[in-house]
Design a protein around this motif. Structure first.
Motif, PDB file in Angstrom:
ATOM      1  N   MET A   1       0.868  -1.200   0.000  1.00 32.02           N
ATOM      2  CA  MET A   1       0.000   0.000   0.000  1.00 32.02           C
ATOM      3  C   MET A   1       0.897   1.239   0.000  1.00 32.02           C
ATOM      4  O   MET A   1       1.755   1.372   0.875  1.00 32.02           O
ATOM      5  N   SER A   2       0.705   2.103  -0.972  1.00 28.48           N
ATOM      6  CA  SER A   2       1.579   3.273  -1.014  1.00 28.48           C
ATOM      7  C   SER A   2       1.111   4.318  -0.002  1.00 28.48           C
ATOM      8  O   SER A   2      -0.049   4.357   0.389  1.00 28.48           O
ATOM      9  N   LYS A   3       2.034   5.119   0.418  1.00 30.57           N
ATOM     10  CA  LYS A   3       1.735   6.165   1.378  1.00 30.57           C
ATOM     11  C   LYS A   3       1.142   7.348   0.614  1.00 30.57           C
ATOM     12  O   LYS A   3       1.542   7.638  -0.497  1.00 30.57           O
ATOM     13  N   ILE A   4       0.193   8.009   1.253  1.00 31.01           N
ATOM     14  CA  ILE A   4      -0.568   9.085   0.596  1.00 31.01           C
ATOM     15  C   ILE A   4      -0.094  10.455   1.085  1.00 31.01           C
ATOM     16  O   ILE A   4       0.075  10.652   2.289  1.00 31.01           O
ATOM     17  N   ILE A   5       0.111  11.362   0.153  1.00 32.05           N
ATOM     18  CA  ILE A   5       0.364  12.762   0.481  1.00 32.05           C
ATOM     19  C   ILE A   5      -0.871  13.527   0.021  1.00 32.05           C
ATOM     20  O   ILE A   5      -1.197  13.521  -1.165  1.00 32.05           O
ATOM     21  N   ARG A   6      -1.577  14.147   0.964  1.00 32.32           N
ATOM     22  CA  ARG A   6      -2.785  14.903   0.605  1.00 32.32           C
ATOM     23  C   ARG A   6      -2.416  16.354   0.328  1.00 32.32           C
ATOM     24  O   ARG A   6      -1.796  17.009   1.161  1.00 32.32           O
ATOM     25  N   ILE A   7      -2.770  16.813  -0.856  1.00 30.59           N
ATOM     26  CA  ILE A   7      -2.454  18.194  -1.214  1.00 30.59           C
ATOM     27  C   ILE A   7      -3.688  18.907  -1.756  1.00 30.59           C
ATOM     28  O   ILE A   7      -4.663  18.269  -2.170  1.00 30.59           O
ATOM     29  N   ALA A   8      -3.617  20.218  -1.737  1.00 28.40           N
ATOM     30  CA  ALA A   8      -4.581  21.059  -2.447  1.00 28.40           C
ATOM     31  C   ALA A   8      -3.799  21.682  -3.594  1.00 28.40           C
ATOM     32  O   ALA A   8      -2.679  22.157  -3.395  1.00 28.40           O
ATOM     33  N   GLY A  35      -0.042  22.704  -2.241  1.00 29.10           N
ATOM     34  CA  GLY A  35       0.817  22.019  -1.291  1.00 29.10           C
ATOM     35  C   GLY A  35       0.030  21.182  -0.320  1.00 29.10           C
ATOM     36  O   GLY A  35      -1.184  21.018  -0.463  1.00 29.10           O
ATOM     37  N   LYS A  36       0.748  20.652   0.656  1.00 29.78           N
ATOM     38  CA  LYS A  36       0.159  19.716   1.616  1.00 29.78           C
ATOM     39  C   LYS A  36      -0.920  20.387   2.458  1.00 29.78           C
ATOM     40  O   LYS A  36      -0.813  21.549   2.820  1.00 29.78           O
TER      41      LYS A  36
END
Length: 137
Positions: A1-8, A35-36
Motif C-alpha cells: 500500500m503506497s503512502k498518501i500525500i494529501r495536497i490542495a 501544497g500539503k
C-alpha cells in the motif's frame, strides 16, 4: 500500500487562458501550485495559504472552483502517491516565485511543454485543463 500525500492544488488560469506550472527548488518536475493540507485545514484553506506562500497570490476561497480529487504517483517522493484536491482559480494577479518555488511557467492549452512534468500534471490535470478550455462555455 503506497503512502498518501494529501495536497490542495490549483489549476490557475490567467485572462489569456494559460495555466501556471511551478517547479520546487531542488526538483525537476513542473506541477500545479499548491501544497500539503495541514491536519485541521480544509482543502480550500490550504490552497489559499499555499498560493500566498508560494506565489504571493491572495485569493478568496470563494474564487476556487472545486474540480475533484485526483491521485497519481508523487513526482518527488518515491513510493508515495499524491492525492490532490484540485481547484480551478481564475486570476489576473501577477505571481512571483517564493518559499520553495524556484521557477514558474505559463502554459497555453495548445502548447506541449518540453518540460519534465509531475505524473499528476501530465496524465490528469493538463488533459482536464485542455478539455475545459476547448469545451463550449
Amino acid at each position: 500500500m503506497s503512502k498518501i500525500i494529501r495536497i490542495a492544488a490549483a489549476l490557475l488560469i490567467d485572462p489569456q487562458g494559460r495555466t501556471l506550472l511551478v517547479r520546487k527548488r531542488g526538483t525537476q518536475a513542473f506541477m500545479q501550485p499548491g501544497g500539503k493540507i495541514d491536519a485541521e485545514e480544509s482543502p480550500a484553506a490550504a490552497l489559499v495559504r499555499e498560493l500566498h506562500e508560494e506565489l504571493g497570490l491572495r485569493i478568496d476561497p470563494q474564487q476556487a472552483v472545486y474540480l475533484g480529487s485526483f491521485s497519481a504517483p508523487a513526482a518527488n517522493e518515491p513510493g508515495f502517491e499524491v492525492q490532490a484536491e484540485l481547484f480551478r482559480v481564475d486570476s489576473a494577479e501577477a505571481v512571483a516565485p517564493a518559499a520553495e518555488i524556484e521557477e514558474t511557467v505559463w502554459l497555453a492549452a495548445d502548447e506541449v511543454p518540453a518540460l519534465p512534468l509531475a505524473p499528476l500534471t501530465r496524465d490528469l490535470i493538463l488533459p482536464l485543463y485542455r478539455k475545459a478550455l476547448n469545451a463550449p462555455r
